[in-house]
Design an enzyme around this catalytic site. Structure first.
Site, mmCIF file in Angstrom:
data_model
loop_
_atom_site.group_PDB
_atom_site.id
_atom_site.type_symbol
_atom_site.label_atom_id
_atom_site.label_comp_id
_atom_site.label_asym_id
_atom_site.label_seq_id
_atom_site.Cartn_x
_atom_site.Cartn_y
_atom_site.Cartn_z
ATOM 1 N N GLY A 242 0.749 -1.250 0.000
ATOM 2 C CA GLY A 242 0.000 0.000 0.000
ATOM 3 C C GLY A 242 0.776 1.296 0.000
ATOM 4 C CD GLU A 279 0.637 -9.136 1.928
ATOM 5 O OE1 GLU A 279 -0.266 -8.491 1.348
ATOM 6 O OE2 GLU A 279 0.406 -10.120 2.638
ATOM 7 N N PRO A 280 4.694 -4.963 -0.362
ATOM 8 C CG PRO A 280 6.866 -4.096 -0.404
ATOM 9 C CD PRO A 280 6.004 -5.123 0.279
ATOM 10 N N GLY A 281 3.866 -3.559 -3.510
ATOM 11 C CA GLY A 281 3.871 -3.773 -4.952
ATOM 12 C C GLY A 281 4.289 -2.485 -5.643
ATOM 13 N NE ARG A 282 0.089 2.302 -5.945
ATOM 14 C CZ ARG A 282 -0.989 2.199 -6.741
ATOM 15 N NH1 ARG A 282 -0.983 2.727 -7.936
ATOM 16 N NH2 ARG A 282 -2.081 1.594 -6.306
ATOM 17 N NE ARG A 318 -2.512 2.760 -11.431
ATOM 18 C CZ ARG A 318 -2.518 3.958 -10.928
ATOM 19 N NH1 ARG A 318 -1.990 4.958 -11.603
ATOM 20 N NH2 ARG A 318 -3.023 4.188 -9.751
ATOM 21 C CE1 TYR A 322 -8.568 1.156 -9.967
ATOM 22 C CE2 TYR A 322 -6.518 1.483 -11.147
ATOM 23 C CZ TYR A 322 -7.417 0.646 -10.511
ATOM 24 O OH TYR A 322 -7.140 -0.689 -10.421
ATOM 25 C CB CYS A 349 -14.092 1.877 -30.669
ATOM 26 S SG CYS A 349 -13.121 1.682 -32.163
ATOM 27 C CE1 TYR A 377 -1.389 -3.712 -8.704
ATOM 28 C CE2 TYR A 377 -0.434 -1.643 -7.956
ATOM 29 C CZ TYR A 377 -0.826 -2.934 -7.701
ATOM 30 O OH TYR A 377 -0.665 -3.453 -6.442
HETATM 31 N N1 LLP Z 1 -1.214 -7.172 -0.695
HETATM 32 C C1 LLP Z 1 -2.497 -7.350 -1.044
HETATM 33 C C2 LLP Z 1 -3.309 -8.332 -0.331
HETATM 34 C C3 LLP Z 1 -3.050 -6.575 -2.076
HETATM 35 O O1 LLP Z 1 -4.335 -6.731 -2.397
HETATM 36 C C4 LLP Z 1 -2.252 -5.615 -2.756
HETATM 37 C C5 LLP Z 1 -2.795 -4.807 -3.838
HETATM 38 C C6 LLP Z 1 -0.894 -5.497 -2.380
HETATM 39 C C7 LLP Z 1 -0.416 -6.279 -1.332
HETATM 40 C C8 LLP Z 1 0.043 -4.543 -3.037
HETATM 41 O O2 LLP Z 1 -0.383 -3.217 -2.828
HETATM 42 P P1 LLP Z 1 0.529 -1.981 -3.313
HETATM 43 O O3 LLP Z 1 1.773 -1.965 -2.467
HETATM 44 O O4 LLP Z 1 0.834 -2.171 -4.739
HETATM 45 O O5 LLP Z 1 -0.330 -0.793 -3.078
HETATM 46 N N2 LLP Z 1 -4.705 -1.644 -9.738
HETATM 47 C C9 LLP Z 1 -4.669 -0.606 -8.715
HETATM 48 C C10 LLP Z 1 -4.048 -1.103 -7.444
HETATM 49 C C11 LLP Z 1 -4.753 -2.325 -6.899
HETATM 50 C C12 LLP Z 1 -4.075 -2.886 -5.670
HETATM 51 C C13 LLP Z 1 -4.639 -4.208 -5.316
HETATM 52 N N3 LLP Z 1 -4.016 -4.842 -4.181
HETATM 53 C C14 LLP Z 1 -3.934 0.594 -9.273
HETATM 54 O O6 LLP Z 1 -3.525 0.576 -10.428
HETATM 55 O O7 LLP Z 1 -3.801 1.615 -8.586
#
Ligand code: LLP
Length: 422
Positions: A242, A279-282, A318, A322, A349, A377
């Site tokens: 997050g 659990e960082p993604g972004r 995105r 969003y 389209c 994403y």
């Molecule tokens: N852990 C869980 C259980 C999650 O559901 C998510 C993201 C993460 C970790 C990683 O979160 P992050 O660090 O990336 O914020 N498609 C959207 C974002 C959806 C996130 C879904 N869950 C976007 O493009 O903003």
């Protein structure tokens, strides 16, 4: 002007590390995702510094970008992985991930996915409902193993982010209401095929404030204390992902700003034996990638000026989904044409097919644009809508470019389809 340390203008041209973006466009064509290896490593090092000397595990939320090359890079750096499907499990293992560093999140785990994860020997299942807990216990019993379990609780905190990416509120489909958790933990503790290992939450994405995290932590710690009173002890505490990034003018938290107070609070509560998982993604990949696209047509109408580019909502969803903001940088800025306010739109389209709106730019047909902060994403949410092959992906390392996914061919898009007999 510096856009980010790895995507900088040099001699009037935007580079990825030490490669001018026009070179990549010439070699690989557009639309093209371009990632910087150095940016991945620097993002990782922020987490590495924040967890140095601590009992912590960073599990990359791989849904943000699941290209094997990116996974392999993080695996080499010591990451674990947060997966949400059997497909992601297969990808992580194919990239060399250690199963004992994989956590499995998600509200809809199917039986085959649970079996595959048990067979691989993952670190833990982040269980999101009573029904899932029962299914997991049944399958583990059948297979003859003990499934490692953490309950994903919903702490009912507001992460102050976009409603579609906010997950920790009561009305969201995620997690187990925190007041129902003790009963489920007690049930799991009785089950011979389950082993309780932790607790987790994930309150949302693109979070820019610390308070929602600390509110959630407080609630989790109260739960942990309550469970201890009932003889249930845990090994880890997972605060999810997050952490936000800078898309425009945001001031994101650093991993240290998030984790220092977490470690301090755990120590104060006498809980520093708990392993801390994130659990960082972004925040690991978002600013490590751009989407490179070329202006096909300039179109002036009575109401708007449009730059029709060769990337579209199928490549980067995105903005459509969003209304997300991505900075747009002309790769070789010029003043050949007057500055105008442009909507940057794709060829699809749908009126929702836009990448940016009302950006003041001087643009010509044939210009290259970089859609910034597209590493997270972006490709992972891409589709083939309008029978558009998905973009190629390139990983830049200093002066070298590695093609990490070739552009799909049109023929590949329907190769698996079958026309039935008359
Ligand atoms: N852990 C869980 C259980 C999650 O559901 C998510 C993201 C993460 C970790 C990683 O979160 P992050 O660090 O990336 O914020 N498609 C959207 C974002 C959806 C996130 C879904 N869950 C976007 O493009 O903003």
């Amino acid at each position: 002007m510096t856009v980010s340390p790895q995507f900088e203008f040099k001699n009037g041209t935007l580079h990825a590390e030490n490669i001018p973006l026009p070179e990549l466009a010439d070699t690989y064509a557009t639309p093209l995702y371009v990632y910087s290896r150095q940016a991945l490593r620097e993002a990782w090092s922020g987490y590495a510094r924040a967890t140095e000397g601590r009992n912590a595990l960073i599990c990359y939320g791989m849904k943000a970008n699941s290209n094997l090359a990116i996974l392999h890079e993080f695996q080499q750096l010591g990451a674990g992985f947060d997966i949400v499907s059997g497909g992601e499990l297969a990808r992580a293992l194919a990239a060399g991930a250690r199963a004992d560093r994989i956590v499995f999140s998600g509200v809809g785990k199917q039986s085959w996915e649970i079996r595959a994860a048990l067979a691989a020997g993952i670190k833990c299942f982040n269980v999101e409902s009573a029904a899932e807990l029962e299914r997991l216990a049944d399958i583990a019993r059948e297979v003859g193993v003990r499934a490692p379990v953490s309950l994903r609780v919903n702490p009912d905190v507001d992460a102050h982010t976009h409603p579609y990416i906010s997950t920790g509120l009561k009305e969201n489909k995620f997690g187990i209401a925190i007041e129902d958790a003790p009963e489920l933990y007690a049930w799991a503790a009785q089950s011979p095929s389950l082993q309780i290992v932790g607790v987790d939450c994930h309150i949302g994405s693109q979070i820019l404030e610390i308070d929602p995290y600390l509110d959630a932590l407080g609630k989790l710690l109260d739960l942990i204390a309550h469970l201890a009173g009932r003889g249930i002890t845990l090994k880890h505490l997972d605060l999810g992902g997050g952490l936000g990034i800078r898309y425009h003018d945001e001031t994101p938290l650093t991993p240290t700003q998030l984790l220092d107070p977490v470690f301090r609070i755990l120590a104060e509560r006498g809980l520093d034996h708990l392993q801390v998982i994130l659990e960082p993604g972004r925040s690991l990949v978002g600013n490590a990638g751009v989407l490179l696209t070329r202006v096909e047509y300039i179109k002036h109408t009575e109401a708007r000026n449009f730059a029709v580019v060769d990337a579209a909502m199928n490549d980067l969803m995105r903005p459509s989904l969003y209304e997300a903001w991505h900075d747009v940088e002309p790769v070789t800025p010029h003043s050949n044409t007057p500055d105008r306010s442009y909507d940057i739109v794709g060829p699809i389209c749908e009126s929702g097919d836009w990448l940016a709106r009302e950006r003041t730019l001087s643009l010509d047909q044939g210009d290259l644009l970089a859609i910034m902060s597209a590493g997270a994403y972006g490709f992972s949410m891409a589709s083939q809508y309008n029978t558009r092959p998905r973009a190629a992906e390139v990983l830049v390392d200093d002066t070298r470019a590695h093609l990490i996914r070739p552009r799909e061919t049109v023929q590949q898009l329907y190769a698996c389809e079958r026309i039935p007999p008359a």
